[in-house]
Every structure is written in C-alpha cells, then in structure tokens.
Scaffold this motif. Sequence first.
Motif, PDB file in Angstrom:
ATOM      1  N   TYR A  30      37.135  41.772  38.583  1.00 42.73           N
ATOM      2  CA  TYR A  30      35.815  41.702  39.206  1.00 42.73           C
ATOM      3  C   TYR A  30      35.523  42.979  39.969  1.00 42.73           C
ATOM      4  O   TYR A  30      36.239  43.344  40.893  1.00 42.73           O
ATOM      5  CB  TYR A  30      35.736  40.478  40.141  1.00 42.73           C
ATOM      6  N   SER A  32      31.946  46.092  40.545  1.00 38.27           N
ATOM      7  CA  SER A  32      30.488  46.179  40.622  1.00 38.27           C
ATOM      8  C   SER A  32      29.830  45.947  39.260  1.00 38.27           C
ATOM      9  O   SER A  32      28.725  45.391  39.187  1.00 38.27           O
ATOM     10  CB  SER A  32      30.052  47.518  41.216  1.00 38.27           C
ATOM     11  N   GLU A  35      29.779  42.229  38.852  1.00 34.00           N
ATOM     12  CA  GLU A  35      28.787  41.684  39.781  1.00 34.00           C
ATOM     13  C   GLU A  35      27.386  41.808  39.187  1.00 34.00           C
ATOM     14  O   GLU A  35      26.603  40.860  39.209  1.00 34.00           O
ATOM     15  CB  GLU A  35      28.846  42.415  41.129  1.00 34.00           C
ATOM     16  N   TYR A  74      26.747  41.925  47.919  1.00 35.68           N
ATOM     17  CA  TYR A  74      26.695  41.084  46.720  1.00 35.68           C
ATOM     18  C   TYR A  74      26.927  39.620  47.087  1.00 35.68           C
ATOM     19  O   TYR A  74      26.210  38.731  46.630  1.00 35.68           O
ATOM     20  CB  TYR A  74      27.724  41.537  45.677  1.00 35.68           C
TER      21      TYR A  74
END
Length: 191
Positions: A30, A32, A35, A74
Amino acid sequence: MRKLVLFLHASLDGFVEGPNGEMDIGWVSYDSDLEKHAKEILSTADTVIWGRGTYQMMHSYWPSVPSNPSASQYERNHAEWIEKTAKIVFSTTLEKVEWNNSRLVKEDVEEEIKNLKQEQGKDMVILGSPRFAHYLMQLDLIDEYKITVSPVLVGSGLPLFQGLKEKVNLKLIENKTFDSGAIGLVYQTGR
C-alpha cells in the motif's frame, strides 16, 4: 442497474488474510499509487456492503480517524467518505448498527441484494468481508471483481475464492501495474 463490486487486496498466492487472520496488515504493497487506485474505485460507489466482522472492525477504527493527529490526509479523506456513504451490514447475530448511514439486514440476503441492484444510484462495493463475499459468490451475486494483487507470497490463510461449486467465466476489463509491483485487476462476470 447497479453493480455489486468486490474490492479486495490479495497476495500473489491468492490469500486475502494471512495465516493468523490478518487482513491487509503488513503484506499489502500500500502506497500513494494504491491510495489513488482505491479512491478511483470507491468514487464509483455510494454504498458499502459488509458482513458483521468487517463492519465491527471498520466501525472501531474509521470514526476515530478525523480526531487522530497522526492520521494521513488520505485516511482523513477516506474517513469522511465512509462516514457519509450508505453502509449495509448483513448479520444474523447483530441486534443493531450504530454508525451513521448504516442499516442492518438480518435475513433474505439474496433478495435484499437483488432489490438493492434495482435501486437508483452508483455501484455497491463489498469492502473487505471476504467470508461474506464467499457467500455472495456462491449465490452468483457479484458483478465485478476489483482485486489488487501484492507481490508477496503469504503461504496460507483465507483464500480469495472459496466454496464455488461450478466454473465462473470472467472477462478482464482493466489491469494496472503499480511501481510497488502490485497489480490492479478488474474482472466482470460472464453474465
């Protein structure tokens, strides 16, 4: 007609939970890129579908994110999205759900999902809830599979697919490769 979409992270060897029941913790690539990918997927949905366990886990975490000073932007944005999104929880053991915009369904899962598909709105997304997703797979209710495959072998745990009684033809409609080595796959069912 609205679609029912399953969105899960899986290991390359096909597990959605590790051997100790951990989901997405530690082994999902995981970053950016993922995301952004998740945000794109969730932008097509206005309803989240959960089983009891995932609902309880999510409810114990996400409402506290906005007041958590160490939460990322986020996480704050996702917490805001999930707070205002309709949440439908399927459980025969829960007596009530208390999260904003949540509704409990205790019976007639197949009929409820079919009725939800006929309503106006964006897609419905199963976020996590792999055991409930297995049940919905057996009922042939999932229209799209949006799976992010991380470049890791977990070895054992809960498989992505379980309990299918016959072959299901899928059509690949999208694939993305991320810098982390993860792959985003989108399949539609063959019906």
